[in-house]
Scaffold this active site. Structure first.
Site, PDB file in Angstrom:
ATOM      1  N   ASN A  10       5.540   0.853   9.141  1.00 13.55           N
ATOM      2  CA  ASN A  10       4.044   0.413   8.495  1.00 13.55           C
ATOM      3  C   ASN A  10       3.979  -1.873   9.207  1.00 13.55           C
ATOM      4  OD1 ASN A  10       2.103  -1.139   6.974  1.00 13.55           O
ATOM      5  ND2 ASN A  10       2.280  -0.476   5.149  1.00 13.55           N
ATOM      6  N   ASP A  76      10.636  -1.170  -1.871  1.00 12.44           N
ATOM      7  CA  ASP A  76       9.253  -0.044  -2.215  1.00 12.44           C
ATOM      8  C   ASP A  76       8.537  -0.728  -3.290  1.00 12.44           C
ATOM      9  OD1 ASP A  76       9.657   2.429  -2.317  1.00 12.44           O
ATOM     10  OD2 ASP A  76      10.190   2.600  -4.453  1.00 12.44           O
TER      11      ASP A  76
HETATM   12  P1  IMP Z   1       6.032   2.408  -0.297  1.00 16.74           P
HETATM   13  O1  IMP Z   1       5.956   0.980  -0.973  1.00 16.74           O
HETATM   14  O2  IMP Z   1       5.483   2.216   1.514  1.00 16.74           O
HETATM   15  O3  IMP Z   1       6.751   3.432  -0.379  1.00 16.74           O
HETATM   16  O4  IMP Z   1       4.571   3.124  -1.034  1.00 16.74           O
HETATM   17  C1  IMP Z   1       4.328   3.406  -2.017  1.00 16.74           C
HETATM   18  C2  IMP Z   1       2.904   3.916  -2.167  1.00 16.74           C
HETATM   19  O5  IMP Z   1       2.305   3.035  -3.927  1.00 16.74           O
HETATM   20  C3  IMP Z   1       1.733   3.490  -1.814  1.00 16.74           C
HETATM   21  O6  IMP Z   1       1.629   4.368  -0.509  1.00 16.74           O
HETATM   22  C4  IMP Z   1       0.564   3.529  -2.469  1.00 16.74           C
HETATM   23  O7  IMP Z   1      -0.030   4.603  -2.673  1.00 16.74           O
HETATM   24  C5  IMP Z   1       1.218   2.651  -4.149  1.00 16.74           C
HETATM   25  N1  IMP Z   1       0.883   1.133  -3.924  1.00 16.74           N
HETATM   26  C6  IMP Z   1       1.705   0.515  -3.097  1.00 16.74           C
HETATM   27  N2  IMP Z   1       1.134  -0.736  -3.212  1.00 16.74           N
HETATM   28  C7  IMP Z   1      -0.118  -0.675  -3.362  1.00 16.74           C
HETATM   29  C8  IMP Z   1      -1.242  -1.421  -3.466  1.00 16.74           C
HETATM   30  O8  IMP Z   1      -0.935  -2.859  -3.198  1.00 16.74           O
HETATM   31  N3  IMP Z   1      -2.292  -1.135  -3.335  1.00 16.74           N
HETATM   32  C9  IMP Z   1      -2.310   0.372  -3.918  1.00 16.74           C
HETATM   33  N4  IMP Z   1      -2.052   1.101  -3.919  1.00 16.74           N
HETATM   34  C10 IMP Z   1       0.440   1.192  -3.344  1.00 16.74           C
END
Ligand code: IMP
Length: 207
Positions: A10, A76
């Site tokens: 990302n 995470d």
């Molecule tokens: P990862 O950390 O990329 O695994 O993402 C975790 C998931 O948590 C994301 O796809 C969102 O669904 C949610 N998430 C994490 N941080 C945020 C935020 O700042 N706003 C909204 N959703 C969040």
């Protein structure tokens, strides 16, 4: 210049950490940019465990020329809703399936809180960041932001669950805030600033 390999595909996350660390003279690369293409099984039970699993996997996969020279960092994050016993939690991205739109996921969560009073709608975003230093030393930090699940989807900014996550002191959802407003108070902003302190200690930088 010191280099940080960030265990994410990302680019927005890499940009965000660059923004917070910009005065420290670190080059930030995503794992893809560093030529590391591995599948990581996130089978931890907490945000902290999952971020460390990702960091360790990438550290192990570092090409020879980078071993001992770079930092590896991973995060995470997710949303934990009190009334739902912490759901969607570490399954935030996978909740209702990775390909389901957030309009549907967000409406589903609002529906599951039907009839629940404001004081029981508490929720928080959590972000854990793990880092493995060039010498193998491991560091972990966590940042959270407290809020509640609103009664309607609101706002166009941000991503994911932002349109249903409301913060009392702003009286709006995090999707109705500017990126600067959100970064100043967000779980990821807090965790990144805490990790910045850890990096400064490791590098013996004062400030
Ligand atoms: P990862 O950390 O990329 O695994 O993402 C975790 C998931 O948590 C994301 O796809 C969102 O669904 C949610 N998430 C994490 N941080 C945020 C935020 O700042 N706003 C909204 N959703 C969040």
């Amino acid at each position: 210049m010191r280099k940080i390999i960030f265990a994410t595909g990302n680019k927005n996350k890499a940009k965000e950490i660059h923004e917070i660390l910009k005065d420290l003279d670190f080059e930030i690369q995503t794992m893809k940019e560093a030529g590391i293409n591995i599948d990581i099984v996130e089978d931890g039970t907490t945000f902290a465990e999952n971020s460390m699993i990702k960091a360790r996997s990438v550290f192990k996969a570092l090409p020879k020329e980078l071993k001992g020279k770079v930092y590896v960092m991973a995060d995470d994050s997710g949303l934990a809703i009190d009334y739902l016993n912490g759901e969607p939690g570490i399954y935030s991205a996978r909740y209702m399936g990775e390909d389901t739109s957030y309009d549907i996921k967000n409406q589903n969560l609002i529906n599951r809180l039907d009839g629940v009073k404001k004081e029981d709608r508490g929720a928080r975003f959590v972000c854990a960041i793990s880092c493995i230093c060039p010498n193998g030393e491991e560091k972990s930090v966590e940042g959270t932001i407290e809020g509640y699940i609103g009664w309607e989807i609101a706002g166009e900014n941000g991503f994911g669950y932002d349109p249903i996550f409301y913060v009392d002191e702003y009286g709006c959802s995090t999707a109705q805030m500017t990126a600067e407003q959100k970064n100043a108070i967000s779980h990821r902003g807090k965790a990144l600033r805490a990790m910045r302190e850890e990096l400064m200690k490791y590098e013996n930088i004062s400030g």
